[in-house]
Design an enzyme around this catalytic site. Structure first.
Site, PDB file in Angstrom:
ATOM      1  N   ASN A 131      72.381   2.356 -67.228  1.00  0.00           N
ATOM      2  CA  ASN A 131      73.671   2.411 -66.485  1.00  0.00           C
ATOM      3  C   ASN A 131      74.823   2.972 -67.320  1.00  0.00           C
ATOM      4  O   ASN A 131      75.615   3.848 -66.845  1.00  0.00           O
ATOM      5  CB  ASN A 131      73.910   1.118 -65.816  1.00  0.00           C
ATOM      6  CG  ASN A 131      74.746   1.483 -64.548  1.00  0.00           C
ATOM      7  OD1 ASN A 131      74.654   2.025 -63.551  1.00  0.00           O
ATOM      8  ND2 ASN A 131      75.757   0.595 -64.522  1.00  0.00           N
ATOM      9  N   VAL A 140      76.251   9.916 -59.536  1.00  0.00           N
ATOM     10  CA  VAL A 140      75.273   8.897 -59.685  1.00  0.00           C
ATOM     11  C   VAL A 140      76.158   7.659 -60.173  1.00  0.00           C
ATOM     12  O   VAL A 140      76.747   7.384 -60.960  1.00  0.00           O
ATOM     13  CB  VAL A 140      74.299   9.334 -61.033  1.00  0.00           C
ATOM     14  CG1 VAL A 140      73.380   8.081 -61.413  1.00  0.00           C
ATOM     15  CG2 VAL A 140      73.763  10.684 -60.948  1.00  0.00           C
ATOM     16  N   PRO A 141      76.332   7.068 -58.901  1.00  0.00           N
ATOM     17  CA  PRO A 141      77.451   5.889 -58.736  1.00  0.00           C
ATOM     18  C   PRO A 141      77.298   4.637 -59.670  1.00  0.00           C
ATOM     19  O   PRO A 141      76.821   3.452 -58.966  1.00  0.00           O
ATOM     20  CB  PRO A 141      77.389   5.478 -57.421  1.00  0.00           C
ATOM     21  CG  PRO A 141      76.306   5.924 -56.991  1.00  0.00           C
ATOM     22  CD  PRO A 141      75.583   6.828 -57.753  1.00  0.00           C
ATOM     23  N   CYS A 142      77.395   4.697 -60.992  1.00  0.00           N
ATOM     24  CA  CYS A 142      77.190   3.529 -61.747  1.00  0.00           C
ATOM     25  C   CYS A 142      78.391   2.572 -61.460  1.00  0.00           C
ATOM     26  O   CYS A 142      78.186   1.453 -61.757  1.00  0.00           O
ATOM     27  CB  CYS A 142      77.130   3.751 -63.208  1.00  0.00           C
ATOM     28  SG  CYS A 142      78.314   4.978 -63.728  1.00  0.00           S
ATOM     29  N   HIS A 143      79.353   3.018 -60.881  1.00  0.00           N
ATOM     30  CA  HIS A 143      80.362   1.858 -60.445  1.00  0.00           C
ATOM     31  C   HIS A 143      80.272   1.150 -59.326  1.00  0.00           C
ATOM     32  O   HIS A 143      80.747   0.033 -59.261  1.00  0.00           O
ATOM     33  CB  HIS A 143      81.774   2.912 -59.954  1.00  0.00           C
ATOM     34  CG  HIS A 143      81.468   3.626 -58.849  1.00  0.00           C
ATOM     35  ND1 HIS A 143      80.828   4.894 -58.826  1.00  0.00           N
ATOM     36  CD2 HIS A 143      81.684   3.243 -57.625  1.00  0.00           C
ATOM     37  CE1 HIS A 143      80.965   5.377 -57.577  1.00  0.00           C
ATOM     38  NE2 HIS A 143      81.420   4.494 -56.860  1.00  0.00           N
TER      39      HIS A 143
END
Length: 179
Positions: A131, A140-143
């Site tokens: 991540n 690529v929504p690592c949040h």
């Protein structure tokens, strides 16, 4: 997502409500990286890590990519789902990044849930490392990954941005669902 190394990388700059983003696309228009302007050294480090030597040429991303990013920040939480992303990284990293894209806007998952989603429930730490190595923030929504206790955990773009992104998605995901 693919490991094919890019022949050409184009660096574009886009203004957003949470600061300027650096958007990197390849010659085919696939997104290779996105990061915040104040994290440009990180962006370049991840590009080197994933692709080795590369030339990053200032330019303009394809209009469809620019439009999707702008639409996301103005209230369409699913606008980024249509973008083609291509990354380097290991097979494991790419599986984590694909699982991140499967998290619906406005929702979150823990590292443990993400590990289970890729069929590796004991790989929680490795999921966290993958991540953190994600070169394509927001798209690529690592949040959308939070700590096991439900708290916001580290985010390469800063916790204030992470909180803004999550609140933005929740607000607009509710609006989209009601429409």
């Amino acid at each position: 997502m693919s490991r094919k190394p890019p022949e050409t990388l184009i660096l574009d700059h886009l203004d957003t409500p949470v600061g300027q983003v650096l958007l990197v696309v390849d010659g085919d228009g696939a997104v290779r990286a996105l990061d915040f302007h104040d994290y440009e050294p990180r962006l370049r480090r991840l590009l080197r890590l994933h692709y080795g030597a590369f030339d990053l040429t200032p330019g303009v991303a394809p209009q469809g990519v620019r439009t999707a990013v702008a639409a996301y920040f103005t209230g369409d939480p699913t606008a980024l789902d249509r973008l083609d992303v291509q990354t380097g990284g290991t097979d494991f990293q790419r599986s984590v990044w694909a699982a991140l894209r499967a998290i619906p806007p406005g929702q979150t998952r823990t590292y443990g849930q993400l590990a289970a989603a890729i069929g590796r429930p004991s790989a929680v730490r490795a999921v966290g490392l993958a991540n953190g190595s994600n070169p394509i923030a927001v798209i690529v929504p690592c949040h959308r990954v939070i700590g096991a206790n439900g708290t916001l955990t580290g985010y390469a773009g800063g916790l204030e941005r992470k909180q803004w992104l999550l609140e933005h998605e929740r607000r607009h995901a509710r609006t989209s669902a009601a429409a």
